[in-house]
Structures are given as structure tokens and as C-alpha cells.
Design a protein around this motif. Structure first.
Motif, mmCIF file in Angstrom:
data_model
loop_
_atom_site.group_PDB
_atom_site.id
_atom_site.type_symbol
_atom_site.label_atom_id
_atom_site.label_comp_id
_atom_site.label_asym_id
_atom_site.label_seq_id
_atom_site.Cartn_x
_atom_site.Cartn_y
_atom_site.Cartn_z
ATOM 1 N N UNK A 65 0.437 10.477 14.613
ATOM 2 C CA UNK A 65 1.199 9.224 14.583
ATOM 3 C C UNK A 65 2.255 9.224 15.680
ATOM 4 N N UNK A 66 2.972 10.314 15.827
ATOM 5 C CA UNK A 66 3.992 10.388 16.875
ATOM 6 C C UNK A 66 3.380 10.245 18.266
ATOM 7 N N UNK A 67 2.259 10.871 18.496
ATOM 8 C CA UNK A 67 1.610 10.790 19.804
ATOM 9 C C UNK A 67 1.149 9.361 20.091
ATOM 10 N N UNK A 68 0.556 8.699 19.097
ATOM 11 C CA UNK A 68 0.110 7.309 19.277
ATOM 12 C C UNK A 68 1.275 6.382 19.615
ATOM 13 N N UNK A 69 2.362 6.517 18.883
ATOM 14 C CA UNK A 69 3.486 5.608 19.112
ATOM 15 C C UNK A 69 4.185 5.880 20.438
ATOM 16 N N UNK A 70 4.097 7.102 20.928
ATOM 17 C CA UNK A 70 4.676 7.426 22.230
ATOM 18 C C UNK A 70 3.799 6.939 23.383
ATOM 19 N N UNK A 73 4.520 0.790 16.988
ATOM 20 C CA UNK A 73 5.688 1.466 16.435
ATOM 21 C C UNK A 73 5.334 2.355 15.252
ATOM 22 N N UNK A 74 4.108 2.169 14.696
ATOM 23 C CA UNK A 74 3.713 2.911 13.502
ATOM 24 C C UNK A 74 2.223 2.719 13.245
ATOM 25 N N UNK A 75 1.755 3.396 12.219
ATOM 26 C CA UNK A 75 0.438 3.097 11.663
ATOM 27 C C UNK A 75 0.668 2.307 10.385
ATOM 28 N N UNK A 80 -9.179 1.166 1.783
ATOM 29 C CA UNK A 80 -7.972 1.069 2.595
ATOM 30 C C UNK A 80 -8.338 1.075 4.068
ATOM 31 N N UNK A 81 -7.501 0.453 4.872
ATOM 32 C CA UNK A 81 -7.665 0.503 6.319
ATOM 33 C C UNK A 81 -6.418 1.123 6.928
ATOM 34 N N UNK A 82 -6.616 1.798 8.051
ATOM 35 C CA UNK A 82 -5.513 2.375 8.814
ATOM 36 C C UNK A 82 -5.588 1.778 10.208
ATOM 37 N N UNK A 83 -4.489 1.181 10.661
ATOM 38 C CA UNK A 83 -4.493 0.550 11.979
ATOM 39 C C UNK A 83 -3.120 0.686 12.625
ATOM 40 N N UNK A 84 -3.087 0.643 13.957
ATOM 41 C CA UNK A 84 -1.799 0.650 14.639
ATOM 42 C C UNK A 84 -1.046 -0.648 14.352
ATOM 43 N N UNK A 85 0.274 -0.583 14.327
ATOM 44 C CA UNK A 85 1.063 -1.771 14.009
ATOM 45 C C UNK A 85 2.302 -1.841 14.891
ATOM 46 N N UNK A 86 2.686 -3.061 15.202
ATOM 47 C CA UNK A 86 3.916 -3.292 15.963
ATOM 48 C C UNK A 86 5.131 -3.342 15.045
ATOM 49 N N UNK A 87 4.928 -3.881 13.844
ATOM 50 C CA UNK A 87 6.033 -4.034 12.898
ATOM 51 C C UNK A 87 5.480 -4.066 11.479
ATOM 52 N N UNK A 88 6.337 -3.799 10.529
ATOM 53 C CA UNK A 88 5.952 -3.853 9.120
ATOM 54 C C UNK A 88 5.811 -5.306 8.681
ATOM 55 N N UNK A 89 4.910 -5.538 7.739
ATOM 56 C CA UNK A 89 4.810 -6.839 7.083
ATOM 57 C C UNK A 89 5.983 -6.941 6.102
ATOM 58 N N UNK A 109 7.595 10.257 12.493
ATOM 59 C CA UNK A 109 6.409 9.403 12.342
ATOM 60 C C UNK A 109 6.707 8.300 11.333
ATOM 61 N N UNK A 110 6.271 7.082 11.650
ATOM 62 C CA UNK A 110 6.482 5.950 10.752
ATOM 63 C C UNK A 110 5.142 5.409 10.289
ATOM 64 N N UNK A 111 5.036 5.179 8.982
ATOM 65 C CA UNK A 111 3.839 4.593 8.373
ATOM 66 C C UNK A 111 4.300 3.387 7.566
ATOM 67 N N UNK A 112 3.638 2.253 7.770
ATOM 68 C CA UNK A 112 3.862 1.069 6.951
ATOM 69 C C UNK A 112 2.728 1.025 5.926
ATOM 70 N N UNK A 113 3.078 0.801 4.664
ATOM 71 C CA UNK A 113 2.077 0.774 3.598
ATOM 72 C C UNK A 113 2.247 -0.511 2.810
ATOM 73 N N UNK A 114 1.150 -1.288 2.680
ATOM 74 C CA UNK A 114 1.274 -2.524 1.903
ATOM 75 C C UNK A 114 1.486 -2.189 0.430
ATOM 76 N N UNK A 115 2.025 -3.130 -0.317
ATOM 77 C CA UNK A 115 2.447 -2.883 -1.691
ATOM 78 C C UNK A 115 1.324 -2.352 -2.578
ATOM 79 N N UNK A 116 0.129 -2.965 -2.618
ATOM 80 C CA UNK A 116 -0.931 -2.415 -3.485
ATOM 81 C C UNK A 116 -1.322 -0.989 -3.102
ATOM 82 N N UNK A 117 -1.392 -0.701 -1.806
ATOM 83 C CA UNK A 117 -1.767 0.643 -1.360
ATOM 84 C C UNK A 117 -0.680 1.651 -1.699
ATOM 85 N N UNK A 118 0.580 1.241 -1.675
ATOM 86 C CA UNK A 118 1.666 2.181 -1.933
ATOM 87 C C UNK A 118 1.582 2.753 -3.352
ATOM 88 N N UNK A 119 1.128 1.955 -4.296
ATOM 89 C CA UNK A 119 0.979 2.441 -5.668
ATOM 90 C C UNK A 119 -0.122 3.490 -5.744
#
Length: 91
Positions: free
Chosen positions: A12-17, A23-25, A36-45, A56-66
Motif C-alpha cells: 500500500x505504501x509503495x502504491x501511494x508513493x 492516497x489509499x486502497x 469484496x473488491x480492492x481498488x486504488x482510491x483518491x479519497x474515502x467515500x 498505509x491507509x485503507x478505506x473500508x466501506x461500512x458493510x465490509x468493515x463489519x
């Protein structure tokens, strides 16, 4: 909360650099609700949970976070340079 292995953190750190605008996955629940899907992201929803671990930053949607609350994300790169992620149970 989802945890990351050292391998996943490094990927994750290498991708964002290296990739401009990333900025994150982001881990999100697919429309079928089963996968579930994993994709690069510019910002969190707006409703995403933001996980930061060792830079490393990971954004996780609400259903997936549970679903991921007791999981660990591992990652690797195959011989062709393709990134692969896998989930395991936290100890």
C-alpha cells in the motif's frame, strides 16, 4: 478492526508513493453483497472507515468493515508483478 501484515503495508505504501492521485486502497462490498473488491482510491467515500497503519491507509466501506473487523489483510506480488491480497483470521 482490520489489521495489515507487513507485506500488505509495504504494498500500500509503495502504491501511494509511486502512483499519482492515489492516497489509499479501498475495500468495498460488491453489489452482490457476497464479495469484496480492492481498488486504488483518491479519497474515502463519506461513510468509509479509514484505517491507518504504519503509513498505509485503507478505506473500508461500512458493510465490509463489519465483515473485516476480525480479519488480517496480507499481500504479495507474483512473478509478473501482479499484486494479490488475501484475508486471514486475526490470532
Amino acid at each position: 478492526m482490520l489489521a495489515l501484515t507487513d507485506n500488505a503495508t509495504e504494498i500500500v505504501n509503495k502504491l501511494t508513493e509511486e502512483v499519482p492521485g492515489i492516497s489509499a486502497l479501498r475495500i468495498a462490498t460488491e453489489p452482490d453483497g457476497e464479495s469484496l473488491s480492492v481498488s486504488p482510491a483518491e479519497a474515502a467515500a463519506p461513510d468509509d472507515v479509514v484505517l491507518e497503519q504504519d503509513g498505509a491507509t485503507i478505506y473500508v466501506d461500512q458493510p465490509a468493515s463489519e465483515f473485516l473487523s476480525d480479519k488480517i489483510l496480507d499481500g504479495g506480488v507474483d512473478e509478473e508483478g501482479n499484486i494479490q491480497f488475501a484475508l486471514g483470521q486475526q490470532a
